[in-house]
Design a protein around this motif. Structure first.
Motif, PDB file in Angstrom:
ATOM      1  N   VAL A  74      -0.280  85.895  36.599  1.00 42.03           N
ATOM      2  CA  VAL A  74       0.808  85.059  36.088  1.00 42.03           C
ATOM      3  C   VAL A  74       0.733  83.726  36.831  1.00 42.03           C
ATOM      4  CG1 VAL A  74       3.296  84.823  35.830  1.00 42.03           C
ATOM      5  CG2 VAL A  74       2.225  87.096  35.656  1.00 42.03           C
ATOM      6  N   TYR A  75       0.739  82.653  36.081  1.00 37.60           N
ATOM      7  CA  TYR A  75       0.625  81.313  36.648  1.00 37.60           C
ATOM      8  C   TYR A  75       1.976  80.600  36.634  1.00 37.60           C
ATOM      9  CZ  TYR A  75      -4.464  81.270  37.037  1.00 37.60           C
ATOM     10  OH  TYR A  75      -5.751  81.513  37.422  1.00 37.60           O
ATOM     11  N   THR A  76       1.996  79.489  37.361  1.00 37.36           N
ATOM     12  CA  THR A  76       3.228  78.687  37.417  1.00 37.36           C
ATOM     13  C   THR A  76       3.630  78.192  36.033  1.00 37.36           C
ATOM     14  OG1 THR A  76       1.758  76.892  38.065  1.00 37.36           O
ATOM     15  CG2 THR A  76       3.063  77.934  39.814  1.00 37.36           C
ATOM     16  N   THR A  77       2.653  78.006  35.157  1.00 36.39           N
ATOM     17  CA  THR A  77       2.925  77.811  33.742  1.00 36.39           C
ATOM     18  C   THR A  77       1.652  78.180  33.003  1.00 36.39           C
ATOM     19  OG1 THR A  77       3.889  76.344  32.077  1.00 36.39           O
ATOM     20  CG2 THR A  77       2.241  75.363  33.556  1.00 36.39           C
ATOM     21  N   ASP A  78       1.661  78.102  31.677  1.00 35.35           N
ATOM     22  CA  ASP A  78       0.464  78.493  30.931  1.00 35.35           C
ATOM     23  C   ASP A  78      -0.721  77.616  31.343  1.00 35.35           C
ATOM     24  OD1 ASP A  78      -1.506  79.094  29.104  1.00 35.35           O
ATOM     25  OD2 ASP A  78      -0.133  79.206  27.401  1.00 35.35           O
ATOM     26  N   PRO A  79      -1.746  78.215  31.944  1.00 39.74           N
ATOM     27  CA  PRO A  79      -2.883  77.412  32.416  1.00 39.74           C
ATOM     28  C   PRO A  79      -3.638  76.724  31.273  1.00 39.74           C
ATOM     29  CG  PRO A  79      -3.309  79.768  32.714  1.00 39.74           C
ATOM     30  CD  PRO A  79      -1.890  79.643  32.266  1.00 39.74           C
ATOM     31  N   ARG A  80      -3.383  77.159  30.051  1.00 39.97           N
ATOM     32  CA  ARG A  80      -4.037  76.462  28.927  1.00 39.97           C
ATOM     33  C   ARG A  80      -3.375  75.131  28.628  1.00 39.97           C
ATOM     34  NH1 ARG A  80      -7.316  80.563  26.971  1.00 39.97           N
ATOM     35  NH2 ARG A  80      -6.346  82.555  27.404  1.00 39.97           N
ATOM     36  N   HIS A 135      -3.711 101.689  32.470  1.00 40.86           N
ATOM     37  CA  HIS A 135      -4.338 100.386  32.238  1.00 40.86           C
ATOM     38  C   HIS A 135      -3.949  99.896  30.852  1.00 40.86           C
ATOM     39  CE1 HIS A 135      -8.118 100.437  35.082  1.00 40.86           C
ATOM     40  NE2 HIS A 135      -6.997 100.620  35.747  1.00 40.86           N
ATOM     41  N   LYS A 136      -3.629  98.621  30.720  1.00 39.53           N
ATOM     42  CA  LYS A 136      -3.425  98.039  29.393  1.00 39.53           C
ATOM     43  C   LYS A 136      -4.440  96.915  29.193  1.00 39.53           C
ATOM     44  CE  LYS A 136      -1.685  94.851  26.477  1.00 39.53           C
ATOM     45  NZ  LYS A 136      -1.690  93.373  26.464  1.00 39.53           N
ATOM     46  N   TYR A 137      -5.115  96.918  28.064  1.00 35.32           N
ATOM     47  CA  TYR A 137      -6.075  95.848  27.769  1.00 35.32           C
ATOM     48  C   TYR A 137      -5.624  95.096  26.530  1.00 35.32           C
ATOM     49  CZ  TYR A 137      -9.039  97.926  31.260  1.00 35.32           C
ATOM     50  OH  TYR A 137      -9.528  98.388  32.462  1.00 35.32           O
ATOM     51  N   SER A 148       2.096  95.698  22.935  1.00 36.73           N
ATOM     52  CA  SER A 148       1.290  96.664  23.692  1.00 36.73           C
ATOM     53  C   SER A 148       1.640  96.647  25.177  1.00 36.73           C
ATOM     54  CB  SER A 148      -0.199  96.363  23.532  1.00 36.73           C
ATOM     55  OG  SER A 148      -0.565  96.482  22.195  1.00 36.73           O
ATOM     56  N   ASP A 149       2.082  95.506  25.672  1.00 34.76           N
ATOM     57  CA  ASP A 149       2.531  95.464  27.076  1.00 34.76           C
ATOM     58  C   ASP A 149       3.651  96.485  27.267  1.00 34.76           C
ATOM     59  OD1 ASP A 149       0.888  93.232  27.564  1.00 34.76           O
ATOM     60  OD2 ASP A 149       2.463  91.831  26.983  1.00 34.76           O
ATOM     61  N   THR A 150       4.572  96.479  26.302  1.00 29.18           N
ATOM     62  CA  THR A 150       5.725  97.375  26.405  1.00 29.18           C
ATOM     63  C   THR A 150       5.298  98.839  26.264  1.00 29.18           C
ATOM     64  OG1 THR A 150       7.080  95.619  25.510  1.00 29.18           O
ATOM     65  CG2 THR A 150       8.011  97.838  25.423  1.00 29.18           C
ATOM     66  N   GLY A 204       9.534  82.312  26.818  1.00 28.48           N
ATOM     67  CA  GLY A 204       8.361  81.946  26.021  1.00 28.48           C
ATOM     68  C   GLY A 204       7.001  82.183  26.648  1.00 28.48           C
ATOM     69  N   SER A 205       6.915  82.563  27.934  1.00 30.75           N
ATOM     70  CA  SER A 205       5.594  82.815  28.536  1.00 30.75           C
ATOM     71  C   SER A 205       5.044  84.105  27.963  1.00 30.75           C
ATOM     72  CB  SER A 205       5.701  82.977  30.050  1.00 30.75           C
ATOM     73  OG  SER A 205       6.151  81.793  30.605  1.00 30.75           O
ATOM     74  N   LYS A 206       4.067  83.997  27.088  1.00 34.04           N
ATOM     75  CA  LYS A 206       3.697  85.211  26.363  1.00 34.04           C
ATOM     76  C   LYS A 206       2.738  86.109  27.146  1.00 34.04           C
ATOM     77  CE  LYS A 206      -0.271  83.714  23.760  1.00 34.04           C
ATOM     78  NZ  LYS A 206      -1.070  83.924  22.591  1.00 34.04           N
ATOM     79  N   VAL A 207       2.531  85.792  28.410  1.00 39.98           N
ATOM     80  CA  VAL A 207       1.639  86.633  29.210  1.00 39.98           C
ATOM     81  C   VAL A 207       2.146  88.079  29.272  1.00 39.98           C
ATOM     82  CG1 VAL A 207       2.657  85.855  31.405  1.00 39.98           C
ATOM     83  CG2 VAL A 207       0.335  86.766  31.378  1.00 39.98           C
ATOM     84  N   GLU A 220      12.847  86.140  33.136  1.00 38.12           N
ATOM     85  CA  GLU A 220      13.210  84.832  32.555  1.00 38.12           C
ATOM     86  C   GLU A 220      11.992  84.168  31.920  1.00 38.12           C
ATOM     87  OE1 GLU A 220      15.997  83.563  31.952  1.00 38.12           O
ATOM     88  OE2 GLU A 220      17.467  84.089  33.470  1.00 38.12           O
ATOM     89  N   MET A 221      10.875  84.166  32.653  1.00 36.64           N
ATOM     90  CA  MET A 221       9.668  83.506  32.115  1.00 36.64           C
ATOM     91  C   MET A 221       9.307  84.120  30.767  1.00 36.64           C
ATOM     92  SD  MET A 221       8.210  81.174  34.282  1.00 36.64           S
ATOM     93  CE  MET A 221       6.432  81.194  34.282  1.00 36.64           C
ATOM     94  N   ALA A 222       9.321  85.443  30.704  1.00 40.37           N
ATOM     95  CA  ALA A 222       8.937  86.114  29.457  1.00 40.37           C
ATOM     96  C   ALA A 222       9.946  85.809  28.351  1.00 40.37           C
ATOM     97  CB  ALA A 222       8.821  87.622  29.681  1.00 40.37           C
ATOM     98  N   GLY A 232      -5.849  91.957  23.453  1.00 42.52           N
ATOM     99  CA  GLY A 232      -6.753  91.748  22.328  1.00 42.52           C
ATOM    100  C   GLY A 232      -8.071  91.088  22.701  1.00 42.52           C
ATOM    101  N   THR A 233      -8.015  90.063  23.529  1.00 44.84           N
ATOM    102  CA  THR A 233      -9.255  89.375  23.902  1.00 44.84           C
ATOM    103  C   THR A 233     -10.137  90.297  24.733  1.00 44.84           C
ATOM    104  OG1 THR A 233      -7.865  87.424  24.060  1.00 44.84           O
ATOM    105  CG2 THR A 233     -10.123  87.174  24.808  1.00 44.84           C
ATOM    106  N   SER A 234      -9.495  91.085  25.585  1.00 43.20           N
ATOM    107  CA  SER A 234     -10.246  92.024  26.434  1.00 43.20           C
ATOM    108  C   SER A 234     -10.935  93.097  25.598  1.00 43.20           C
ATOM    109  CB  SER A 234      -9.298  92.690  27.438  1.00 43.20           C
ATOM    110  OG  SER A 234      -8.469  91.730  28.044  1.00 43.20           O
TER     111      SER A 234
END
Ligand code: ADP
Ligand code: ASP
Ligand code: MG
Length: 427
Positions: A182-188, A6-8, A157-159, A211-214, A206-208, A10-12
């Protein structure tokens, strides 16, 4: 019984209450009979706080000796997290032990602030698992062959988590974060963004990278190389939901293209504000010029992203490229002091206020006219394209930063990503 990582993020891990919540969730998985390795990030805001402290003390000279100390400082955020999580698990009645990167050890190269993991020794971790403990390992950090602490770059930490999962041949790596997949784009940025039930490894890469920082890109590279089953899901669901339900939620990264995937021409939109553009004006159009400009930039360890050379007039041309915005000042200085004199160009234009917007989709392989549709949509909103780059499954444009959100929203709509129907069926 499975081995699960499991990876958690910062917000988590952002408060004692959230850490207790993570502990309850992990304990639930352990009690269901799984061997659990957990990789948490620093508490949200902590890495920024630590790096700001460092900058406050010494803002100017980031030579190798200083970079080493940055890693010494930044790595401490994760050490606090793992200890707190171990305490919270113990309070749940669940035996748990925490380790920093050097204790495992997670061995990396010596590139401070962007080190790469080379190997992970799992002997100690396996012994603890066999003794019935949950093992908690710091994200984001490792140790080089000379014993110096290193960090893996922001979002690292993902890595760490995927690398641990790969090294231990875990059955699955679950990346818990503050969105439910993972969303079609940043939901924010686009509230209409839709969660993808699955995304192919190639698209996620490609997304990562765009720039998709998810997910940090290296984590996706690891997952691809070692075929680590990987899912992105929310840490904000009630901790006591059924494990089967939790295990099927979020977004699964898939390694095989299936037919359904072919349907979506564009699967997602990524964007990055982290870029700056330079144009060297009036460059003599002679062999070796690109090398003279970009060779000097590479020698200074500055990564170049998009490159465009225009057709020449009267033996001279303009040469443009983008770099990470953090490297803006260094690149300006380098062009002024070294590059312009060496190539006999008079001036350069520097623009730190640009961004890159990209459409990504495996379906682009088999469809024509996707890029031209992108250009049309942008032109309808009066957005000028400064640079274009393409590959088989993506088209990126560099535009003025002020148009970024407008462009992302317009493209999201134009490629039918606002509508749930456009999203692939559940795999
Ligand atoms: P963590 O702290 O859990 O690692 P991050 O902030 O690094 O979380 O990554 C999660 C964030 O990534 C989300 O809050 C969201 O704003 C952002 N994000 C960017 N692009 C996407 C996307 N395509 N899908 C989901 N989230 C995205
Ligand atoms: N704490 C590190 C960062 O903020 C690593 C991570 O969160 O993945 O970048
Ligand atoms: Mg992250």
């Amino acid at each position: 019984m499975a081995l699960i990582v499991h990876k958690y993020g910062g917000t988590s891990m952002g408060s004692p209450e959230r850490i207790r919540n993570v502990a309850k969730r992990v304990a639930k998985w352990a009690r269901a009979g799984h061997q659990m390795v957990v990789v948490p990030s620093a508490m949200s805001g902590e890495t920024n706080r630590l790096l700001a402290l460092a900058k406050d003390v010494q803002p100017a000279n980031l030579d190798a000796a200083a970079m080493r100390e940055l890693d010494m400082i930044a790595s401490t955020g994760e050490q606090v997290s793992v200890g707190l999580l171990a305490l919270a698990l113990q309070a749940e009645g669940m035996p748990a032990v925490s380790y920093t990167g050097w204790q495992v050890p997670v061995k990396t190269d010596s590139s401070y602030t962007k080190a790469r993991i080379e190997s992970i020794d799992d002997v100690r971790v396996r012994a603890d698992l066999a003794a019935g403990k949950v093992v908690i390992i710091t994200g984001f950090q490792g140790i080089d062959s000379d014993g110096h602490i290193t960090t893996l770059g922001r979002g690292g930490s993902d890595t760490s988590a995927v690398a641990v999962a790969a090294a231990m041949k875990a059955d699955e790596c679950l990346i818990y974060t503050d969105v439910d997949g993972v969303y079609t784009t940043d939901p924010r940025v686009v509230p209409e963004a839709q969660r993808l039930h699955t995304i192919s490894f190639e698209e996620m890469l490609e997304m990562a990278s765009l720039g998709s920082k998810v997910l940090q890109i290296r984590s996706v590279e690891f997952a691809g190389k070692y075929r680590v089953p990987m899912r992105v899901l929310s840490s904000f669901t009630p901790w006591d939901i059924a494990i089967e339900e939790e295990a099927a939620s979020g977004t699964l990264i898939t390694f095989e293209e299936d037919e359904k995937m072919e349907k979506a021409v564009v699967s997602g939109i990524a964007f990055s504000r982290d870029e700056a553009k330079f144009t060297v004006v009036g460059v003599p159009d002679t062999p070796g010029i690109a090398y003279k400009i970009l060779g000097a930039v590479a020698d200074a360890n500055i990564d170049v992203d998009v490159i465009v050379q225009n057709v020449s007039h009267d033996g001279r041309t303009d040469f443009s490229f983008t770099v990470n915005r953090n490297d803006f000042q260094r690149t300006s200085d380098l062009l002024k002091s070294t590059v312009l004199p060496s190539i006999g160009a008079a001036q350069f234009i520097a623009d730190p206020k640009i961004c890159k917007v990209s459409i990504v989709g495996i379906g682009m392989k088999s469809h024509v006219g996707v890029a031209s549709k992108m250009f049309r949509v942008l032109s309808e909103d009066g957005i000028n394209i400064q640079m274009i780059t393409t590959s088989e499954i993506k088209t990126s444009v560099v535009i003025a930063e002020k148009y970024m959100e407008l462009a992302v929203r317009a493209l999201h709509k134009a490629f039918d990503l606002d509508s749930p129907d456009a999203i692939r069926a559940e795999a």
